[in-house]
Design an enzyme around this catalytic site. Structure first.
Site, PDB file in Angstrom:
ATOM      1  N   PRO A 262       0.734  -1.072   0.002  1.00  0.00           N
ATOM      2  CA  PRO A 262      -0.112  -0.261  -0.119  1.00  0.00           C
ATOM      3  C   PRO A 262       0.877   1.237   0.035  1.00  0.00           C
ATOM      4  O   PRO A 262       0.317   2.318   0.043  1.00  0.00           O
ATOM      5  CB  PRO A 262      -0.592  -0.160   1.451  1.00  0.00           C
ATOM      6  N   GLY A 263       2.241   1.046  -0.062  1.00  0.00           N
ATOM      7  CA  GLY A 263       2.936   2.451  -0.162  1.00  0.00           C
ATOM      8  C   GLY A 263       3.908   2.806   0.782  1.00  0.00           C
ATOM      9  O   GLY A 263       4.272   3.939   0.847  1.00  0.00           O
ATOM     10  N   LYS A 265       6.823   1.331   2.058  1.00  0.00           N
ATOM     11  CA  LYS A 265       8.065   1.583   1.823  1.00  0.00           C
ATOM     12  C   LYS A 265       8.237   2.708   0.545  1.00  0.00           C
ATOM     13  O   LYS A 265       9.176   3.340   0.627  1.00  0.00           O
ATOM     14  CB  LYS A 265       8.766   0.375   1.070  1.00  0.00           C
ATOM     15  N   ASP A 332      10.198  -5.784  -3.053  1.00  0.00           N
ATOM     16  CA  ASP A 332       9.449  -6.215  -1.837  1.00  0.00           C
ATOM     17  C   ASP A 332       8.564  -7.144  -2.132  1.00  0.00           C
ATOM     18  O   ASP A 332       7.433  -6.821  -2.081  1.00  0.00           O
ATOM     19  CB  ASP A 332       8.944  -5.009  -0.774  1.00  0.00           C
ATOM     20  N   CYS A 385       8.765 -10.525   3.668  1.00  0.00           N
ATOM     21  CA  CYS A 385       8.119 -10.606   5.467  1.00  0.00           C
ATOM     22  C   CYS A 385       7.994 -11.861   5.686  1.00  0.00           C
ATOM     23  O   CYS A 385       7.137 -12.272   6.304  1.00  0.00           O
ATOM     24  CB  CYS A 385       7.067  -9.619   5.423  1.00  0.00           C
TER      25      CYS A 385
END
Length: 447
Positions: A262-263, A265, A332, A385
């Protein structure tokens, strides 16, 4: 008894929907938004829902001797019995009599007389007979599976890759509540000033030992803070801040965030850049609504001038970008998310080793696609993650084997985490710093 705003009844409803496939965080938000609940009831609702999910295999073990025909038990009734067990075993402030009375009343209101009798009978039989002992389980892995409510395959895989001691430390940590951490937006406020203002608002605040712009806060939800509303802070896990922190960014760089929604990083990267001097981060996602979400977050944090969000599959970057266009690229990657079990407890039951093996191929395809877009001497950072080698070290090894024009570089963080490690990549486990599990590696393109 009025059930519409009863947190225990709402918890049972939410748990049944989550077991059927709904996301726990979204389902809880829906319930909270649809009902006018007191703060104490919101807290109880949240505690029961997450607690039952976290301890589902343990609760199933305790309940099993008291259910003669499990296939005949309706899903919501099973969840109801789990909520009663969870409250009795894990919440010490609620009297047993109150738990039993409310559970029986919910059975009566939501079912028929037969269900009420069944629930009443199970509760009283458990009370008379006592619960089975986990320590009587002879198989050591099964004992861990039941005690920590983690599927056998994952325990065995962690033991194989991390050893028994590290596996046990991870298992002990993942059923504890996750910290609430925030990232201070350096474009808007200094960390020291953010600490002062948050304390003035009544938050307990401590600095992070993981990320330089992170603070750990408690007392109430961080999104209620004026600093959040003003775009001076955002909610982000400490470990999740490390990929951008490790990219060694300067303010004029061209950066690609290949899997951006959702932004979190993206906006962190943008805070390092100077749009007036040409710095820009291009953020990709495959869904329109998520591209919009990235820009909404960028605007809230006042970094939208340095962000360009585009709907594009990262595996198709050649359709839109030239080779050697970016100084830095962040992948990511989509992953199993097993490092986030404390925040998304149902993940442990949904994922399989096959999922990790399938995701590995997607991860490699994304890296394969974006690698030519890095400038010579530029850096490509790969992060996940999760805590399994299949999506971490194995991906790194295959990428380097297939790309002799890249070399591994040691991941550096501002707080010098794990400087004595032998690997270039950085692994963070939930028990290391009480943050999410994360993996970060870096590759520099040879000039």
């Amino acid at each position: 008894m009025q059930m519409t705003n009863n947190p225990r009844f709402l918890a049972v409803q939410a748990l049944a929907k989550i077991k059927a496939g709904a996301y726990s965080n979204l389902q809880l938000n829906n319930v909270i938004n649809d009902h006018q609940l007191k703060p104490a009831d919101v807290n109880l609702l949240t505690t029961i829902v997450y607690g039952v999910i976290q301890h589902r295999l343990t609760l199933a073990f305790y309940l099993k001797p008291f259910i003669k025909n499990p296939q005949k038990v309706q899903p919501w009734v099973r969840e109801l019995l789990y909520t009663a067990l969870f409250q009795e075993l894990y919440l010490d402030r609620i009297p047993k009599r109150a738990i039993f009375n409310e559970t029986i009343e919910i059975a009566k209101q939501n079912g028929h007389e037969g269900i009420r009798k069944f629930v009443t009978g199970v509760l009283h039989q458990m009370d008379r007979s006592g619960l089975p002992e986990i320590d009587t389980i002879e198989d050591p892995v099964e004992k861990l599976e039941v005690k920590y409510s983690v599927p056998r395959w994952l325990i065995e895989k962690l033991q194989e890759q991390r050893g028994e001691a590290k596996t046990l430390a991870i298992l002990k940590k993942i059923n504890q509540a996750a910290n609430q951490s925030i990232r201070v937006n350096p474009k808007q406020i200094a960390v020291a000033d953010a600490i002062t203002k948050l304390q003035e608002e009544g938050y307990d605040v401590r600095t992070s030992e993981v990320a330089s712009d992170a603070l750990v806060v408690s007392g109430r939800s961080a999104n209620q803070s004026e600093l959040f509303k003003n775009g001076q802070i955002t909610i982000q896990d400490e470990s999740a801040m490390l990929p951008a922190e490790s990219m060694m960014l300067s303010e004029t760089m061209q950066v690609l965030d290949a899997c951006a929604a959702p932004g979190g990083k993206t906006t962190q990267i943008a805070a390092y850049l100077n749009a007036e001097r040409g710095g820009k981060v291009t953020a990709l996602d495959i869904h329109d609504h998520k591209v919009n979400l990235i820009m909404q977050n960028a605007k809230r944090l006042h970094v939208e001038s340095a962000v360009d969000a585009i709907k594009l599959d990262a595996r198709k970057v050649s359709d839109q970008f030239d080779d050697e266009q970016f100084d830095r690229i962040l992948v990511d990657a989509p992953c199993s998310g097993l490092g986030l079990i404390r925040r998304k407890p149902e993940i442990r039951y949904e994922k399989t080793l096959t999922d990790s093996e399938h995701l590995q191929q997607i991860q490699l395809k994304i890296l394969q696609a974006v690698a030519p877009k890095v400038k010579k001497a530029g850096i490509l950072v790969y992060s996940t993650c999760t805590i399994l080698n299949e999506e971490n070290q194995a991906v790194v090894d295959q990428f380097l084997d297939n790309h002799p024009d890249f070399k591994s570089v040691k991941i550096q963080t501002k707080l010098n985490l794990k400087q004595d490690r032998e690997s270039d990549y950085l692994e963070i486990f939930p028990d290391d710093y009480d943050s999410d599990g994360f993996f970060i590696s870096g590759f520099q393109r040879l000039s």
